[in-house]
Design an enzyme around this catalytic site. Sequence first.
Site, short mmCIF file in Angstrom:
data_model
loop_
_atom_site.label_atom_id
_atom_site.label_comp_id
_atom_site.label_asym_id
_atom_site.label_seq_id
_atom_site.Cartn_x
_atom_site.Cartn_y
_atom_site.Cartn_z
CG HIS A 30 -2.08 -1.00 1.05
ND1 HIS A 30 -2.79 -1.51 2.13
CD2 HIS A 30 -2.61 -1.61 -0.04
CE1 HIS A 30 -3.71 -2.37 1.69
NE2 HIS A 30 -3.60 -2.44 0.38
CG ASN B 25 -5.86 -11.00 14.20
OD1 ASN B 25 -6.34 -10.50 15.21
ND2 ASN B 25 -5.92 -10.42 13.02
#
Length: 250
Positions: free
Chosen positions: A122, A217
Amino acid sequence: MNDLDWTPAPLIERLRQAQRIAVMTGAGISAESGIPTFRDDADGLWSKFRPEQLATPGAFSEDPATTWDWYRWRRQKVAAAHPNAGHAALAALQTEVTLDLITQNVDGLHLRAGSTDVVEFHGNLFEDRCDACGYSGTGAVAAEAGFVPHCPRCNAVLRPGVVLFGEMIPEDGLSAATAASESCDLFLSIGTSSQVYPAASFAEFAKARGATLVEVNPEYTPLTPLADYALTGPAAEVLPALLAALAPHR
Ligand code: OAD
């Protein structure tokens, strides 16, 4: 959950045997460096804005000054932060195994931790870019409010060197991530909500091709049901634990 749960013996064996590991990281790996994740409430000055209101091509062309103020605020936050033990563990692992590291993060913390050949999917928060002439360079971290930088070559308005919401991913990032997920036999998805595409597609692609899928996570995500190993904990604790568990075998 304790360290033993994060380092099951079959996973450690699998990591030892892996020929090529692909890693996709998201905002969660930088959470313990003090960088707010996207789906957290941002603190301070900008808490009343959603990134979607400030970081779209439309918002930028209508009001570049506000978008620039927001990006400089983020630059200052990241410049004051440090890589954490999760970033360091990945950098250490990359010196031992063939590891392709792709990150959705624009904070540069993997590079500062010593990882190499990082695919910044990104973009990079500290880069200024000119869409008119192709110039790119390191931008200012601080400036007076409302300052809009202009291109030193052609004087057009500069933009932050990041992918704005709704923009296409640059071709080199897409091809590097595709190649990594095609060639890996183990894919690690770390600290990402797995909700933003195309980034989220690479773990699914690698799994469909037969790679072992490992998720790190503390929360359940859309990827969790697909994972062969879902390591439920913070990256800055889970990744050093994995590295330590691998150490006696190296
Ligand atoms: P999100 O903010 O959507 O998700 C962060 C994830 O990290 C969540 O699933 C959290 O549960 C997890 N998390 C939180 N603390 C953690 C920790 N200590 N260790 C590990 N995981 C933790 O961030 P991303 O998925 O990275 O795109 O967001 C993807 C993209 O959405 C961003 O790159 C950005 C945004 O739109 C662009 O700017 C183009």
